[in-house]
Design a protein around this motif. Structure first.
Motif, PDB file in Angstrom:
ATOM      1  N   ILE A  19       0.891  -1.164   0.000  1.00  0.00           N
ATOM      2  CA  ILE A  19       0.000   0.000   0.000  1.00  0.00           C
ATOM      3  C   ILE A  19       0.927   1.211   0.000  1.00  0.00           C
ATOM      4  O   ILE A  19       1.552   1.516   1.013  1.00  0.00           O
ATOM      5  CB  ILE A  19      -0.909   0.042   1.246  1.00  0.00           C
ATOM      6  N   CYS A  20       1.019   1.877  -1.135  1.00  0.00           N
ATOM      7  CA  CYS A  20       1.944   3.006  -1.238  1.00  0.00           C
ATOM      8  C   CYS A  20       1.450   4.175  -0.385  1.00  0.00           C
ATOM      9  O   CYS A  20       0.313   4.609  -0.519  1.00  0.00           O
ATOM     10  CB  CYS A  20       2.077   3.441  -2.696  1.00  0.00           C
ATOM     11  N   PRO A  21       2.302   4.672   0.514  1.00  0.00           N
ATOM     12  CA  PRO A  21       1.884   5.790   1.370  1.00  0.00           C
ATOM     13  C   PRO A  21       1.591   7.067   0.578  1.00  0.00           C
ATOM     14  O   PRO A  21       0.844   7.916   1.049  1.00  0.00           O
ATOM     15  CB  PRO A  21       3.090   6.004   2.290  1.00  0.00           C
ATOM     16  N   VAL A  22       2.178   7.199  -0.609  1.00  0.00           N
ATOM     17  CA  VAL A  22       1.923   8.394  -1.420  1.00  0.00           C
ATOM     18  C   VAL A  22       0.692   8.191  -2.304  1.00  0.00           C
ATOM     19  O   VAL A  22      -0.228   9.007  -2.313  1.00  0.00           O
ATOM     20  CB  VAL A  22       3.162   8.759  -2.280  1.00  0.00           C
ATOM     21  N   CYS A  23       0.656   7.075  -3.041  1.00  0.00           N
ATOM     22  CA  CYS A  23      -0.496   6.799  -3.924  1.00  0.00           C
ATOM     23  C   CYS A  23      -1.754   6.463  -3.111  1.00  0.00           C
ATOM     24  O   CYS A  23      -2.858   6.566  -3.619  1.00  0.00           O
ATOM     25  CB  CYS A  23      -0.187   5.638  -4.857  1.00  0.00           C
ATOM     26  N   GLN A  24      -1.582   6.038  -1.854  1.00  0.00           N
ATOM     27  CA  GLN A  24      -2.694   5.678  -0.971  1.00  0.00           C
ATOM     28  C   GLN A  24      -3.532   4.529  -1.531  1.00  0.00           C
ATOM     29  O   GLN A  24      -4.738   4.480  -1.314  1.00  0.00           O
ATOM     30  CB  GLN A  24      -3.616   6.896  -0.734  1.00  0.00           C
ATOM     31  N   GLU A  56      10.570   0.695  -3.797  1.00  0.00           N
ATOM     32  CA  GLU A  56      10.235   1.714  -4.798  1.00  0.00           C
ATOM     33  C   GLU A  56       8.868   1.412  -5.392  1.00  0.00           C
ATOM     34  O   GLU A  56       8.631   0.322  -5.913  1.00  0.00           O
ATOM     35  CB  GLU A  56      11.303   1.695  -5.889  1.00  0.00           C
ATOM     36  N   CYS A  57       7.989   2.384  -5.337  1.00  0.00           N
ATOM     37  CA  CYS A  57       6.644   2.229  -5.892  1.00  0.00           C
ATOM     38  C   CYS A  57       6.718   2.336  -7.411  1.00  0.00           C
ATOM     39  O   CYS A  57       7.332   3.248  -7.952  1.00  0.00           O
ATOM     40  CB  CYS A  57       5.720   3.308  -5.325  1.00  0.00           C
ATOM     41  N   LYS A  58       6.082   1.385  -8.102  1.00  0.00           N
ATOM     42  CA  LYS A  58       6.115   1.391  -9.568  1.00  0.00           C
ATOM     43  C   LYS A  58       5.198   2.471 -10.145  1.00  0.00           C
ATOM     44  O   LYS A  58       5.314   2.842 -11.291  1.00  0.00           O
ATOM     45  CB  LYS A  58       5.660   0.032 -10.111  1.00  0.00           C
ATOM     46  N   LYS A  59       4.266   2.924  -9.303  1.00  0.00           N
ATOM     47  CA  LYS A  59       3.292   3.904  -9.796  1.00  0.00           C
ATOM     48  C   LYS A  59       3.850   5.322  -9.715  1.00  0.00           C
ATOM     49  O   LYS A  59       3.850   6.044 -10.699  1.00  0.00           O
ATOM     50  CB  LYS A  59       2.000   3.781  -8.966  1.00  0.00           C
ATOM     51  N   CYS A  60       4.304   5.705  -8.509  1.00  0.00           N
ATOM     52  CA  CYS A  60       4.769   7.091  -8.346  1.00  0.00           C
ATOM     53  C   CYS A  60       6.293   7.201  -8.378  1.00  0.00           C
ATOM     54  O   CYS A  60       6.834   8.302  -8.469  1.00  0.00           O
ATOM     55  CB  CYS A  60       4.219   7.691  -7.047  1.00  0.00           C
ATOM     56  N   GLY A  61       6.975   6.058  -8.296  1.00  0.00           N
ATOM     57  CA  GLY A  61       8.438   6.081  -8.389  1.00  0.00           C
ATOM     58  C   GLY A  61       9.149   6.530  -7.125  1.00  0.00           C
ATOM     59  O   GLY A  61      10.366   6.611  -7.081  1.00  0.00           O
TER      60      GLY A  61
HETATM   61 ZN   LIG Z   1       3.207   5.288  -5.114  1.00  0.00          ZN
END
Ligand SMILES: [Zn+2]
Length: 213
Positions: A19-24, A56-61
């Motif tokens: 669960i990406c803390p930035v992308c939520q 590393e999040c693949k969505k937001c990097g």
């Molecule tokens: Zn992310």
């Protein structure tokens, strides 16, 4: 001439989801490891002991500490809800058990309040367990638990707990001296001042008189 040095070599330890803390939201991510290598002519040849890891999040990097893999906002929410339920339930059970007379009407108030806050019926076992714990512990010990678990609650929440406890105290017809003393202990555990508690008691009394008139 011999050219030597060291550099970090990044490798992927695992491809997973978190669960990406930035992308939520849930997203694919790489769990990466950076290892320092001794290099000769810019070629890494000897791994040096030190390394670091990141996700590393693949969505937001964006990169995060590896702890982010265990980050679960839903679990945190459930935990928070359990804490709030405990505070409400314990405060109400404390006032009910205050004078040793457990009235059916008080138990009914507790069931109502529980249902209103959680939209679920209070399981009989939970109520029995709660009553047993409350009778076993001193009021101060229970108040200590309330103080601990109410820590993340705001003023409105704390006042709601106090009011719920007061409704239970009133449910057997009157607020006895023992019940009032326990109410004050609960209010104190909730970080309320004596004046604040007095204010709620007075306004509650005025409300009840207005309904009776
Ligand atoms: Zn992310």
């Amino acid at each position: 001439m011999i050219i030597w040095g060291s550099r970090g070599v990044t490798s992927i330890k695992a491809r997973t989801r978190f669960i990406c803390p930035v992308c939520q939201c849930e997203s694919a991510c790489d769990h990466k490891r950076v290892r320092r290598f001794f290099t000769l002519y810019f070629i890494p040849i000897i791994p040096l002991g030190t390394h670091s890891e990141y996700v590393e999040c693949k969505k937001c990097g964006k990169a995060f500490e590896p702890e982010a893999l265990a980050h679960d906002p839903a679990a945190a929410g459930r935990e928070m809800q359990a804490m709030i339920e405990f505070v409400f339930l314990r405060a109400m059970t404390m006032t009910m058990c205050a004078d040793g007379n457990l009235h059916e009407s008080q138990i009914a108030r507790i069931r109502e309040a529980y249902q209103a806050t959680t939209s679920e019926e209070l399981p009989e076992e939970a109520l029995q367990g709660e009553m047993k714990d409350t009778l076993r512990l001193s009021a101060d010990a229970s108040a200590g638990l309330i103080e601990q678990y109410a820590a993340p609650m705001n003023n409105e929440g704390r006042e709601a707990v106090f009011r719920a406890a007061m409704v239970v105290a009133e449910a057997d017809g009157d607020v006895s001296a023992e019940e009032m003393a326990v109410l004050m202990t609960i209010g104190q555990a909730l970080g309320m001042t004596a004046a604040h508690m007095q204010g709620i008691v007075m306004s509650r009394r005025a409300e009840t008189e207005a309904t009776e008139a």
